[in-house]
Scaffold this motif. Sequence first.
Motif, short mmCIF file in Angstrom:
data_model
loop_
_atom_site.label_atom_id
_atom_site.label_comp_id
_atom_site.label_asym_id
_atom_site.label_seq_id
_atom_site.Cartn_x
_atom_site.Cartn_y
_atom_site.Cartn_z
N ARG A 1 11.36 5.25 17.83
CA ARG A 1 12.06 6.52 17.59
C ARG A 1 12.07 7.39 18.85
O ARG A 1 13.07 8.08 19.12
N ASP B 1 14.65 6.00 21.15
CA ASP B 1 15.98 6.38 20.68
C ASP B 1 16.32 7.80 21.10
O ASP B 1 17.43 8.08 21.56
N ARG B 2 15.37 8.71 20.95
CA ARG B 2 15.63 10.11 21.34
C ARG B 2 15.89 10.21 22.84
O ARG B 2 16.79 10.93 23.29
N GLY C 1 19.23 8.70 23.69
CA GLY C 1 20.28 9.56 23.16
C GLY C 1 20.49 10.83 23.96
O GLY C 1 21.53 11.49 23.84
N ARG D 1 22.54 1.06 26.55
CA ARG D 1 21.25 1.63 26.14
C ARG D 1 20.33 0.48 25.74
O ARG D 1 20.66 -0.29 24.83
N CYS E 1 17.43 3.01 14.39
CA CYS E 1 17.75 2.69 15.78
C CYS E 1 18.83 1.62 15.91
O CYS E 1 19.43 1.49 16.99
N GLY F 1 22.06 -0.32 16.24
CA GLY F 1 23.37 0.12 16.68
C GLY F 1 23.33 1.21 17.73
O GLY F 1 24.36 1.56 18.31
N ARG F 2 22.15 1.78 17.97
CA ARG F 2 22.03 2.86 18.95
C ARG F 2 21.53 2.34 20.30
O ARG F 2 21.89 2.86 21.34
N PHE F 3 20.65 1.32 20.26
CA PHE F 3 20.26 0.65 21.50
C PHE F 3 19.79 -0.76 21.17
O PHE F 3 19.44 -1.06 20.03
N THR F 4 19.84 -1.63 22.17
CA THR F 4 19.30 -2.98 22.02
C THR F 4 17.87 -3.00 22.55
O THR F 4 17.49 -2.14 23.34
N ASP G 1 28.09 -2.31 22.84
CA ASP G 1 28.64 -2.07 21.50
C ASP G 1 29.81 -2.99 21.17
O ASP G 1 30.81 -2.56 20.57
#
Length: 453
Positions: free
Chosen positions: A155, A158-159, A162, A169, A194, A196-199, A252
């Motif tokens: 998390r 991710d922050r 982001g 990412r 998380c 879809g937001r980063f690998t 993506d």
Amino acid sequence: MAVFAKSQVPQFSVEVYQNPYLPEGGREVNAIVTVTSTGGGTTGGIPFAGASPTASAVPGPSAPSAGVVLMVDCSGSMDYPPTKMRNARDATAAAVDTLRDGVAFAVVAGTHKAVEVYPGNGRLAVADPATRAGAKEALRRLQAGGGTAIGTWLRLADRLLGSADVAIRHGILLTDGRNEHESPEDLRAALDACAGRFTCDARGVGTDWEVKEVTGIAAALLGTADIVADPGGLAADFTSMMETAMGKEVADVALRLWTPVGAEIAFVKQVAPTVADLTARRTGAGPRAGDYPTGSWGDESRDYHLCVRVNAAGTGQEMLAARASLIVPAADGGTPRVLAQGLVRAVWTDDLAASTAINAQVAHYTGQAELAQVIQQGLQARKSGDFDGATAKLGRAVQLAARSGNEDTAKLLSKVVDVVDVATGTVRLKAKVADADEMTLETRSTKTVRVKK
């Protein structure tokens, strides 16, 4: 520090391998879709020869903006032996040295909580000689102590990712123990948040971690998982992971599958370079279409097994069973760009030889998927004391590995079983198996080989 020479933007191609012929009334169509990206990255794949592909170049800069967060386990177990923590610090420093100038990055220390090590204040640093030196100085102060709650690490990553306007990412996560200070539900919630937001690439060091936790993290976040049984090998592994991350050019990317009225996707699996079931990860993309995430791409090639169920038809009829397109989101949020596409066909025939022939690609990867499954089932049976079941499953694995030419997996199996007869899959379980050998086999069970040309 590694230097990356950049060339043109990457170009994607899609090739379809299948036997389109079905018997009268047949409904199930199988195809292998090979996706290849060339000409843009700095790593990896060998282009796959085959039918003439459709292809499209991806517009954009030659060196895309990227952000990387390195998550280093600093729990108390990292102090046993003391060299483990030192190896982890050295490996992370080697990865920092591999960062391309201009890449945004951060280092996180993971225990029962997540702490920013560098640069701090909820932001990412921009890689250059000064920030790389600063990060390595901060790494020298890392000490082991505390528990393990991997969801908090993810998390925070991710922050941080982001907070930066970057196209690529990526996370790199190292752990040496089980996720004992949060519930499985908390970790799953973090992965869902998380995804879809980063690998993220995940590594287990030593032999006291849980294989399913580490492989589950990598699967959820479309990264790789592996074991580094000897902490002395961490630096080389981290350097290789970072080089691969620096070679990513397009983020993506999704595999979009369209089917006609009456047809449906039975399953979608990545089958090379590893087996990963994407079926449940479908998101709607308009009438009769769905998107399946594939993550970020550099110079590489991957294979996907599609199974499509169509309405039964009579001899002589033909239809488009599915259209496979590779897409990326538009920068302005508009219509996604199609990078390449291929067609899956269905043709009904009364020619028994034609309709019963199995495409070599489909047959090969069906066997590779079964190989991964029986290894995992066999090891689980062995752990639970079902030695007859373990012998049967691992014997089948030996047979499949030999049949497909998967020599690496065959070598790993030979450390767990004594092979009596490869052709029939006759084996005996070894009385004693090193934890590292068993965990390596389980962790790498999903790695596949391609059809020999």
